[in-house]
Motif scaffolding. Sequence first.
Motif, PDB file in Angstrom:
ATOM      1  N   GLU A   1       0.834  -1.209   0.000  1.00  0.00           N
ATOM      2  CA  GLU A   1       0.000   0.000   0.000  1.00  0.00           C
ATOM      3  C   GLU A   1       0.866   1.256   0.000  1.00  0.00           C
ATOM      4  O   GLU A   1       0.606   2.214  -0.730  1.00  0.00           O
TER       5      GLU A   1
ATOM      6  N   LYS B   1      -4.044  -3.490   8.787  1.00  0.00           N
ATOM      7  CA  LYS B   1      -4.452  -2.203   8.202  1.00  0.00           C
ATOM      8  C   LYS B   1      -4.290  -1.093   9.224  1.00  0.00           C
ATOM      9  O   LYS B   1      -3.935   0.037   8.884  1.00  0.00           O
TER      10      LYS B   1
ATOM     11  N   GLU C   1      -0.835  -0.147   9.296  1.00  0.00           N
ATOM     12  CA  GLU C   1      -0.541   0.571   8.048  1.00  0.00           C
ATOM     13  C   GLU C   1      -1.050   2.008   8.072  1.00  0.00           C
ATOM     14  O   GLU C   1      -0.459   2.887   7.431  1.00  0.00           O
TER      15      GLU C   1
ATOM     16  N   SER D   1      -7.887  -6.888  -4.490  1.00  0.00           N
ATOM     17  CA  SER D   1      -6.462  -6.576  -4.265  1.00  0.00           C
ATOM     18  C   SER D   1      -5.717  -6.296  -5.578  1.00  0.00           C
ATOM     19  O   SER D   1      -4.631  -6.817  -5.813  1.00  0.00           O
TER      20      SER D   1
ATOM     21  N   HIS E   1      -3.576  -1.121  -5.253  1.00  0.00           N
ATOM     22  CA  HIS E   1      -2.824  -1.317  -4.009  1.00  0.00           C
ATOM     23  C   HIS E   1      -2.892  -0.125  -3.065  1.00  0.00           C
ATOM     24  O   HIS E   1      -2.509  -0.264  -1.907  1.00  0.00           O
ATOM     25  N   SER E   2      -3.344   1.022  -3.540  1.00  0.00           N
ATOM     26  CA  SER E   2      -3.678   2.209  -2.746  1.00  0.00           C
ATOM     27  C   SER E   2      -3.795   3.401  -3.671  1.00  0.00           C
ATOM     28  O   SER E   2      -3.463   3.296  -4.855  1.00  0.00           O
TER      29      SER E   2
ATOM     30  N   LEU F   1      -5.856   3.790   1.739  1.00  0.00           N
ATOM     31  CA  LEU F   1      -5.234   2.464   1.803  1.00  0.00           C
ATOM     32  C   LEU F   1      -6.284   1.435   1.423  1.00  0.00           C
ATOM     33  O   LEU F   1      -7.378   1.430   2.006  1.00  0.00           O
ATOM     34  N   THR F   2      -5.971   0.567   0.488  1.00  0.00           N
ATOM     35  CA  THR F   2      -6.914  -0.510   0.191  1.00  0.00           C
ATOM     36  C   THR F   2      -6.620  -1.704   1.100  1.00  0.00           C
ATOM     37  O   THR F   2      -5.493  -1.905   1.547  1.00  0.00           O
TER      38      THR F   2
END
Length: 399
Positions: free
Chosen positions: A155, A226, A229, A252, A255-256, A181-182
């Motif tokens: 990410e 997460k 992150e 997914s 990625h962000s 953020l994914t």
Amino acid sequence: MSAQRGIAILGSTGSIGRSTLAVIALHPEAFKVTMLGAHSSWQTIVEQALAFQVETVVLIDEQAAAQARAALAAAGAKTRVESGAQALADAVTGAEVHMVMAAIVGAAGLLPTLAAVRAGKRVLLANKEALVMTGRLLMEEVRRAGAQLIPIDSEHNAIFQCMPAGYLPGDVPAGVTRVLLTASGGPFRTTDVAKLPHVTPDEACAHPKWKMGRKISVDSATLMNKGLEVIEATLLFDLPETKVDVVVHPQSVIHSLVEYADGSMLAQLGAPDMRTPIAQALAWPERITSGVQSLDLIAIGQLGFEPPDYIRFPCLALARAAARTGGTSPTVLNAANEVAVQAFLDGRLNFVGISTVIDKVLQRADSSPVKALGDVLDADAAARRLAVSLIELSSGAFA
Ligand code: NAD
Ligand code: MG
């Protein structure tokens, strides 16, 4: 690429370490592996040292180091083998080391990562726990030493790739209004909540999209990954917690994302394979092949987005609260999480107990300011003691 660059790999026997060597194997002219470090898996590190003709190997465990030394000597290799935490930190500071892959899992990676930063190296940071636990202190060390921190976490690497040209982590990003953020949502995104207390470590580690070490796999299942992150992003990109959003994106593929003041959103897409961010960081600002297959958008067809479920996954809310409180709170959060995850993997704590323990430790450990490394190490040790005693006291209730 120009002259061959020396690279030291901390955590070479792990998932990220092995992916790093896989990318380097495609570019022997560009990179020279000078040092490999790990905890105790001596057979793997001996194979790696022979394959890449590595000068120095360090294992934390003394007996494992002795076995590696004997095996390498028997194979006729000139590799020097050392043991212990100090040797590991010393081995990343030499002039032959241009880049350090920091891929040890957990707080154990802090001291060698810090040594690399203080020596002014380019540090490829996978070991998010080292950053989360030290917070601004590590970013200040990066600035003071003139080191470079390149994120490996997919990410943060995606966000780094979407930042303005010339941007380096630690800088204030011009024109950026927020980052997104994914999150895949992990293996329990749609599991019946009543079943969560009974899920096993193997079920928690069966991630739908990524193949990773067991600690980060459990973190992905609780969504603490997460949460860590979010804290990692506030530090790397100098943003308040309110400007770091989380979007569940089960495929997914994205990625962000980075959002700019003019309404533009830039995203980085790719197959969910860590060799892409690793290759990006190794070659930056150039580009090299990674061995990852190209993405077939037609085959993927649809990209989905959902809000994260803060009720089902309390760890994400706990991490956001720790980010807002600041001081030693992220250190305490990380330490309690490491102890609770290990207890879950060992069968001493159930899955739901992980967030319960972290919550209790955070409530009991007051946050204090972080002025020096000693403050971080003290808070880390105290939070671990508290988590261990809570898990011992509650055995039966949570297991
Ligand atoms: P892993 O469990 O596969 O490997 C861990 C490595 O660290 C091994 O080489 C092990 O020997 C070493 N190690 C463990 N304890 C140690 C100690 N006390 N001292 C020295 N070395 C020690 O873990 P991984 O999945 O490769 O993850 C490594 C780091 O990268 C973690 O911080 C993780 O959060 C981060 N990360 C991993 C991925 C992934 O896809 N695997 C993605 C993003 C970030
Ligand atoms: Mg990640």
